[in-house]
Design an enzyme around this catalytic site. Structure first.
Site, mmCIF file in Angstrom:
data_model
loop_
_atom_site.group_PDB
_atom_site.id
_atom_site.type_symbol
_atom_site.label_atom_id
_atom_site.label_comp_id
_atom_site.label_asym_id
_atom_site.label_seq_id
_atom_site.Cartn_x
_atom_site.Cartn_y
_atom_site.Cartn_z
ATOM 1 N N ASP A 1 -123.300 83.066 12.361
ATOM 2 C CA ASP A 1 -122.332 83.640 13.306
ATOM 3 C C ASP A 1 -121.681 84.927 12.780
ATOM 4 O OD1 ASP A 1 -122.903 81.102 14.392
ATOM 5 O OD2 ASP A 1 -121.104 80.236 13.513
ATOM 6 N N GLU B 1 -123.383 79.246 24.460
ATOM 7 C CA GLU B 1 -122.198 79.477 23.631
ATOM 8 C C GLU B 1 -122.204 80.917 23.123
ATOM 9 O OE1 GLU B 1 -122.521 76.519 20.613
ATOM 10 O OE2 GLU B 1 -124.164 77.494 19.557
#
Length: 321
Positions: free
Chosen positions: A30, A209
């Site tokens: 991420d 997401e």
């Protein structure tokens, strides 16, 4: 060139390729980037929020974690929280850095988004100090059909800040922030900007997401990640994109399908080199547009590594790599 010199040449070449590939294959999940002066700072999921720095986007060194000790409020959200903080986002606004981050119980929407600030990212600067401002937004099981993780903040053309966020459940949400970037604006303004739940296009798969909104070509481009992360060789992560003239949508894909109804154009997905790729961010540095994301490396048994590629644009202003 004789056999031995040729063999030596190729040995050196392979060694250099190995060194370069290792320099570019740091382990991250991420990733988000920002540049201060001549140094890039990368923040990603990790103990206390992992931080690295680089001057060339290839060779990275470790920097101090944002939170050596877990924020004092986190145990109230996730009991006995282990300080493993997810999916940060960072922006620079009015001479200050704002870092948004996720606290969550895995697989549940027992989650919260927090925010911390700093006036510099240089840990050797005497003014370096992360100040935590606590919870910005929180989700609760059996109350909310959304999950308060994976924050991304963008300031629109009207100088209004917006927070997009979300994972699984009812998809990607957006809420207006106050000008301090530390609180939700009142009266509250919410939008549902992307989902994959119970739609013909998604096949009933709700796995979406990691929103990231990037302004370019007079469009807001909404990137999201589909399918499954964090499973090494079994990861099926991929990056989808849509765009809108308005920051709050509606966002559509190349075929005109609404992202809020399951649409999305796949930008990149797993292949023989990476089992899955996803959770991206996007930036312009020195006139070049970059996609920053992680991939599960097939050559390293599914290890999650940093990937950075230049974004190109077709004649209709859609991104490609």
């Amino acid at each position: 060139m004789n056999f031995y010199s040729t063999k030596y040449y190729y040995s050196v070449l392979l060694f250099l390729v190995f060194i370069i590939s290792k320099a570019q294959s740091i382990s991250v999940h991420d990733p988000v980037l920002i540049k201060e002066k001549d140094t890039y700072y990368l923040f990603c999921t990790g103990k206390g929020i992992k931080c690295l720095s680089s001057t060339d986007l290839k060779n990275w060194k470790s920097e101090p974690a944002v939170f050596p000790e877990k924020p004092i409020w986190t145990d109230k959200v996730v009991p006995d929280f282990g300080n493993h903080i997810w999916a940060p986002d960072i922006i620079f606004h009015k001479n200050q850095y704002y870092l948004y981050y996720s606290i969550s119980a895995f697989g549940k929407n027992t989650s919260a988004i927090g925010v911390a600030t700093n006036v510099t990212l240089n840990a050797n600067d005497s003014n370096f100090k992360w100040v935590d401002h606590g919870i910005l937004l929180q989700s609760y099981p059996n109350r909310d059909e959304w999950n308060a993780i994976d924050p991304n903040v963008i300031i629109d053309d009207n100088n209004t800040p917006w927070l997009s966020f979300g994972s699984f459940w009812d998809g990607i949400k957006m809420v207006k922030l106050n000008s301090d970037l530390l609180s939700i604006a009142q009266p509250q303004e919410w939008h549902s900007i992307a989902k994959r739940k119970n739609t013909a296009l998604s096949g009933g798969n709700s796995a979406i997401e990691a929103p990231f909104i990037f302004k370019k070509n007079n469009y807001y481009y909404l990137f999201t990640s589909w399918d499954l992360c964090c499973k090494g060789k079994e990861s099926t992560y991929k990056i989808a994109v849509g765009r809108s003239k308005s920051v709050s949508g509606p966002y559509v894909d190349k075929e005109g399908n609404l992202l809020s109804q399951g649409g999305g154009t796949i930008l990149i997905k797993g292949d023989e080199n990476y089992f899955g790729v996803g959770h991206n961010s996007a930036y312009t540095f020195d006139g070049v547009d970059y996609l920053v994301y992680h991939g599960y490396d097939a050559q390293q048994n599914g290890k999650s590594v940093l990937l950075i590629k230049e974004i190109k644009w077709d004649s209709d202003f859609w991104p490609y790599l």
